[in-house]
Design an enzyme around this catalytic site. Structure first.
Site, mmCIF file in Angstrom:
data_model
loop_
_atom_site.group_PDB
_atom_site.id
_atom_site.type_symbol
_atom_site.label_atom_id
_atom_site.label_comp_id
_atom_site.label_asym_id
_atom_site.label_seq_id
_atom_site.Cartn_x
_atom_site.Cartn_y
_atom_site.Cartn_z
ATOM 1 N N LYS A 118 0.855 -1.199 0.000
ATOM 2 C CA LYS A 118 0.000 0.000 0.000
ATOM 3 C C LYS A 118 0.889 1.246 0.000
ATOM 4 C CE LYS A 118 -3.945 1.844 2.692
ATOM 5 N NZ LYS A 118 -4.790 1.617 3.883
ATOM 6 N N SER A 193 -9.620 1.599 3.032
ATOM 7 C CA SER A 193 -8.806 2.357 2.113
ATOM 8 C C SER A 193 -7.758 1.524 1.367
ATOM 9 C CB SER A 193 -8.091 3.466 2.884
ATOM 10 O OG SER A 193 -7.223 2.923 3.874
ATOM 11 N N SER A 217 -9.557 -0.853 7.228
ATOM 12 C CA SER A 217 -9.083 -0.718 5.848
ATOM 13 C C SER A 217 -8.404 -1.940 5.249
ATOM 14 C CB SER A 217 -8.130 0.469 5.743
ATOM 15 O OG SER A 217 -8.887 1.639 5.650
#
Ligand code: GLN
Length: 552
Positions: A118, A193, A217
């Site tokens: 990420k 996210s 997330s």
């Protein structure tokens, strides 16, 4: 879930199985003698590929090429990556591994594992934008501890995945750069996210991926994309190099296509780190050795396991298809020998407002560093030149930060301001204590707690983009776990509307530092779930879906 016809049988002794699995993971030598002897299909991509590499059935270069090819093929539809390393750099790392194997030298337990990270996790040789314009040109001079550990174990970190700006969001639409699509239906969000990481693992653009989980997330996108998502206990994994959102809630988590892969990944990144004072000195178990090959199964493998179903999570506001998938998973647990009871957590619904007050408050403090001043070689952030300091600050933040981030900063500043601190921030902290205690009580009486991972399946892109409150409400299942600092595992447990629908995820919450819920995974649950995941269509397939072009 498994039908009763698939109820497992004990064929061999579990103790022997544990030893085999432990050897498999701990093996640092290329000698084929140490590769797993089991003839069972391995649910772990990592272990399967390792076996193939060490027995020279495949090479790291071939593996890397095939992942790069898949990544490129699907990227135009998915947009899950913000950055991918140039082929020659990836292939050079793979070639070095192949040479070591050829020369019978040691290779790490993650040799040749292609990892997506990420983009709010710092990587030395790549951008790390956190999905924000303000960090567009940031190239960290260091690796996050989790990334450093992966590289040391032989993993090839080859790309950075898309996310909501600074991790604030639940759909990945909040990225300043691109909108990621859900591989199961390209018109839907992948969740957020960490939507880029979840979509990438789901479409097998990478083998495993790292995400971050402040309020869900990792778990919610895992559920939306039909993959396994693991949120570790707060402090289990160093946060050094994770771009801070809300420091008392943030954790780095793992995505994989099997429980085994997320366990192996967790094993690799866990442990105390002198660069993160909140990282724990708690011993890191060898999660991989807890997995029992599929052959070693009993008729009632989960006998005695106390499962508490959180009453508040299966009522109003939760899609009926989600409830029925989770309920059938729970019935299956009963068939496997679990003692299932309902537990009530009356404070559950307070988690959402408490989370949003605390997370916003912490973010207003953490994000104050993006002021347009600390730019340049070793600095970060973009600057909009101003005549005087105030306009430099103001214009840099006005241009560099997106609207959701600005709103959270305003909300947090308000909650922390002298006149409102007691009414909001302090009360939210008090609620957090109540929630933490209620989970502790429930976990004293139960080995695991169960809820859906999200109140709905993945929804359409744009559906909730302009309705923040509706989007926040979708985090109801996950935020409490962060407030309590507990670990939770999300697994696919069905589809809404039958096999043509979208994946549904079940959340299993464990006691602190019981990441893979030992009782669950150790002798009993792991094998069954591994078997379940092997036979389960965890991968989107083109044939049955018009817009979805992913084949294996
Ligand atoms: N959706 C939640 C939020 O926007 C959780 C995000 C996260 O876990 N990073 O805060």
């Amino acid at each position: 879930m498994l039908s009763s016809a698939q109820t497992p049988r004990l064929l061999r002794s579990p103790a022997a199985a544990t030893t085999t699995a432990a050897l498999t993971f701990k093996c640092l030598h290329t000698s084929p003698i140490l590769t797993p002897a089991s003839t069972s299909p391995s649910p772990s991509q990592i272990l399967t590929n390792r076996k193939a590499l060490l027995s020279r059935q495949t090479s790291a270069v071939d593996l890397a090429k095939s992942f790069l090819h898949r990544l490129r093929r699907h990227e135009p539809q998915l947009s899950s990556f913000l950055y991918v390393s140039p082929d020659d750099i990836v292939l050079k790392q793979a070639e070095e591994l192949d040479n070591r194997i050829k020369n019978n030298e040691e290779v790490g337990p993650l040799a040749g594992v292609l990892v997506g990270v990420k983009d709010n996790i710092c990587t030395r040789d790549m951008p790390s934008t956190a999905g924000s314009r303000i960090l567009e040109n940031y190239r960290p001079p260091f690796d996050a501890t989790a990334v450093r550990k992966l590289r040391e174990m032989g993993a090839i970190v080859f790309g950075k995945t898309n996310l909501d700006e600074f991790g604030m969001g639940s759909t990945t639409e909040g990225s300043a750069y691109q909108v990621t699509a859900n591989p199961w239906d390209l018109s839907r969000v992948p969740g957020g996210s960490s939507g880029g990481s979840a979509a990438a693992v789901s479409a097998r653009q990478c083998m495993v991926a790292l995400g971050s989980d402040t309020g869900g997330s990792v778990r919610q996108p895992a559920s939306f994309c039909g993959v396994v998502g693991l949120k570790p206990t707060y402090g289990r994994v160093s946060r050094y190099g994770l771009v801070a959102y809300a420091s008392s809630l943030d954790v780095i988590g793992c995505f994989g296509s099997s429980v085994a892969d997320t366990g192996i990944l967790l094993n690799s990144i866990s442990g105390f780190d002198k660069f993160d004072a909140t990282s724990s000195k708690q011993e890191v178990p060898d999660y991989a050795s807890q997995f029992v090959p599929l052959d070693y199964l009993e008729p009632k493998p989960l006998k005695g396991l106390r499962v508490g179903v959180i009453h508040e999570t299966l009522g109003n506001g939760v899609d009926s298809e989600v409830v029925s998938s989770v309920r059938s998973a729970i019935s299956h647990l009963e068939e496997l020998g679990c003692t299932v009871s309902e537990v009530s957590l009356p404070s559950f619904s307070l988690g959402l407002p408490a989370y949003y007050i605390l997370a916003s408050s912490e973010s207003s403090s953490n994000l104050s560093r993006y002021d347009g001043v600390r730019v340049g070689m070793e600095g970060y952030g973009n600057q909009v030149f101003g005549e005087e300091l105030k306009s430099l600050y103001g214009d840099s933040r006005a241009e560099g930060l997106g609207s959701e981030v600005k709103m959270r900063i305003l909300m947090g500043t308000y909650a922390l301001s002298a006149g409102y601190y007691d009414a909001y921030y302090k009360r939210a902290q008090q609620v957090r204590t109540i929630i933490r205690n209620s989970f502790k009580d429930a976990l004293d009486k139960n080995d695991i707690l169960i809820s859906p991972a999200a109140p709905s399946v993945a929804y359409k892109i744009g559906e909730k983009k302009n309705d923040q409150l509706a989007m926040y409400a979708g985090d109801i299942m996950t935020v409490n776990v962060n407030l309590a600092g507990l670990p939770a595992l999300v697994l696919p447990c069905g589809f809404d509307g039958g096999s043509a629908g979208m994946p549904v995820g079940i959340q299993m919450i464990g006691a602190a530092f019981d990441e893979l819920m030992n009782k669950l995974v150790n002798e009993w649950f792991g094998p069954d779930f591994q078997k379940f995941l092997v036979s389960y269509p965890t991968q989107p397939s083109l044939s049955s879906r018009e817009n979805c072009k992913f084949s294996s």
